[in-house]
Design a protein around this motif. Sequence first.
Motif, PDB file in Angstrom:
ATOM      1  N   UNK A  65      39.175  39.898  44.354  1.00 10.35           N
ATOM      2  CA  UNK A  65      38.742  40.284  45.704  1.00 10.35           C
ATOM      3  C   UNK A  65      38.666  39.056  46.607  1.00 10.35           C
ATOM      4  N   UNK A  66      38.117  37.975  46.103  1.00  6.01           N
ATOM      5  CA  UNK A  66      37.981  36.746  46.883  1.00  6.01           C
ATOM      6  C   UNK A  66      39.360  36.187  47.266  1.00  6.01           C
ATOM      7  N   UNK A  67      40.286  36.172  46.307  1.00  5.95           N
ATOM      8  CA  UNK A  67      41.637  35.691  46.597  1.00  5.95           C
ATOM      9  C   UNK A  67      42.344  36.590  47.599  1.00  5.95           C
ATOM     10  N   UNK A  68      42.145  37.891  47.495  1.00  5.74           N
ATOM     11  CA  UNK A  68      42.756  38.820  48.452  1.00  5.74           C
ATOM     12  C   UNK A  68      42.226  38.561  49.863  1.00  5.74           C
ATOM     13  N   UNK A  69      40.963  38.194  49.968  1.00  4.19           N
ATOM     14  CA  UNK A  69      40.401  37.867  51.288  1.00  4.19           C
ATOM     15  C   UNK A  69      40.985  36.563  51.818  1.00  4.19           C
ATOM     16  N   UNK A  70      41.102  35.572  50.958  1.00  3.63           N
ATOM     17  CA  UNK A  70      41.673  34.286  51.379  1.00  3.63           C
ATOM     18  C   UNK A  70      43.106  34.468  51.874  1.00  3.63           C
ATOM     19  N   UNK A  71      43.897  35.239  51.120  1.00  5.62           N
ATOM     20  CA  UNK A  71      45.304  35.427  51.463  1.00  5.62           C
ATOM     21  C   UNK A  71      45.533  36.612  52.394  1.00  5.62           C
ATOM     22  N   UNK A  72      44.454  37.253  52.815  1.00  3.71           N
ATOM     23  CA  UNK A  72      44.498  38.372  53.758  1.00  3.71           C
ATOM     24  C   UNK A  72      45.511  39.428  53.316  1.00  3.71           C
ATOM     25  N   UNK A  79      50.680  45.677  35.656  1.00  4.16           N
ATOM     26  CA  UNK A  79      51.217  46.579  34.654  1.00  4.16           C
ATOM     27  C   UNK A  79      50.369  46.534  33.383  1.00  4.16           C
ATOM     28  N   UNK A  80      50.359  47.620  32.639  1.00  2.00           N
ATOM     29  CA  UNK A  80      49.541  47.731  31.429  1.00  2.00           C
ATOM     30  C   UNK A  80      49.787  46.612  30.429  1.00  2.00           C
ATOM     31  N   UNK A  81      51.036  46.169  30.284  1.00  2.00           N
ATOM     32  CA  UNK A  81      51.354  45.168  29.269  1.00  2.00           C
ATOM     33  C   UNK A  81      51.108  43.725  29.726  1.00  2.00           C
ATOM     34  N   UNK A  82      50.608  43.548  30.925  1.00  2.00           N
ATOM     35  CA  UNK A  82      50.370  42.198  31.435  1.00  2.00           C
ATOM     36  C   UNK A  82      48.963  41.733  31.090  1.00  2.00           C
ATOM     37  N   UNK A  83      48.772  40.454  31.086  1.00  2.00           N
ATOM     38  CA  UNK A  83      47.519  39.812  30.706  1.00  2.00           C
ATOM     39  C   UNK A  83      46.360  40.228  31.615  1.00  2.00           C
ATOM     40  N   UNK A  84      45.280  40.682  31.000  1.00  2.00           N
ATOM     41  CA  UNK A  84      44.093  41.113  31.765  1.00  2.00           C
ATOM     42  C   UNK A  84      43.376  39.946  32.426  1.00  2.00           C
ATOM     43  N   UNK A  85      43.519  38.757  31.877  1.00  2.00           N
ATOM     44  CA  UNK A  85      42.799  37.582  32.370  1.00  2.00           C
ATOM     45  C   UNK A  85      43.643  36.759  33.339  1.00  2.00           C
ATOM     46  N   UNK A  86      44.712  37.363  33.843  1.00  2.00           N
ATOM     47  CA  UNK A  86      45.584  36.642  34.764  1.00  2.00           C
ATOM     48  C   UNK A  86      45.721  37.412  36.073  1.00  2.00           C
ATOM     49  N   UNK A  87      45.685  36.672  37.149  1.00  2.00           N
ATOM     50  CA  UNK A  87      45.896  37.227  38.485  1.00  2.00           C
ATOM     51  C   UNK A  87      47.194  36.626  39.012  1.00  2.00           C
ATOM     52  N   UNK A  88      48.030  37.478  39.552  1.00  2.00           N
ATOM     53  CA  UNK A  88      49.314  37.021  40.096  1.00  2.00           C
ATOM     54  C   UNK A  88      49.260  37.158  41.615  1.00  2.00           C
ATOM     55  N   UNK A  89      49.647  36.098  42.298  1.00  2.00           N
ATOM     56  CA  UNK A  89      49.725  36.128  43.754  1.00  2.00           C
ATOM     57  C   UNK A  89      51.181  35.895  44.141  1.00  2.00           C
ATOM     58  N   UNK A  90      51.749  36.859  44.843  1.00  2.00           N
ATOM     59  CA  UNK A  90      53.113  36.725  45.345  1.00  2.00           C
ATOM     60  C   UNK A  90      53.002  36.362  46.823  1.00  2.00           C
ATOM     61  N   UNK A  91      53.470  35.170  47.146  1.00  2.00           N
ATOM     62  CA  UNK A  91      53.368  34.647  48.507  1.00  2.00           C
ATOM     63  C   UNK A  91      54.523  35.198  49.344  1.00  2.00           C
ATOM     64  N   UNK A  92      54.178  35.905  50.411  1.00  2.00           N
ATOM     65  CA  UNK A  92      55.173  36.494  51.290  1.00  2.00           C
ATOM     66  C   UNK A  92      55.380  35.695  52.571  1.00  2.00           C
TER      67      UNK A  92
END
Length: 101
Positions: A65-72, A79-92
Amino acid sequence: YIQNVKVTQENFDVELVNASGSSFALDTASSFVSTIGAKVVRIENTKEFQDKTMVFAKSDSYTAVYLAKIFDCDINDRLEDENEREIKIVIGRDFVEKYFE
């Protein structure tokens, strides 16, 4: 931004993907993430450009949530098979327009 104790305590790994087309975007985004206390574990460029920045996370954790606010941007489910402890940010392209134009 300054270091955030809750972000440090949650200890998520953050992956950054540059889909903006700008070589400057990754350095700036990485700086944003690391200064709040999150750990950048992977950085990559892609040729598949994207207009909007997006955060992908398995949960609506404080860090996501904090990162989503920073990156607006919004938080999208990983996806289900992806790491639960990892957050991915795709910079547009919106990130580049905001900070470099």
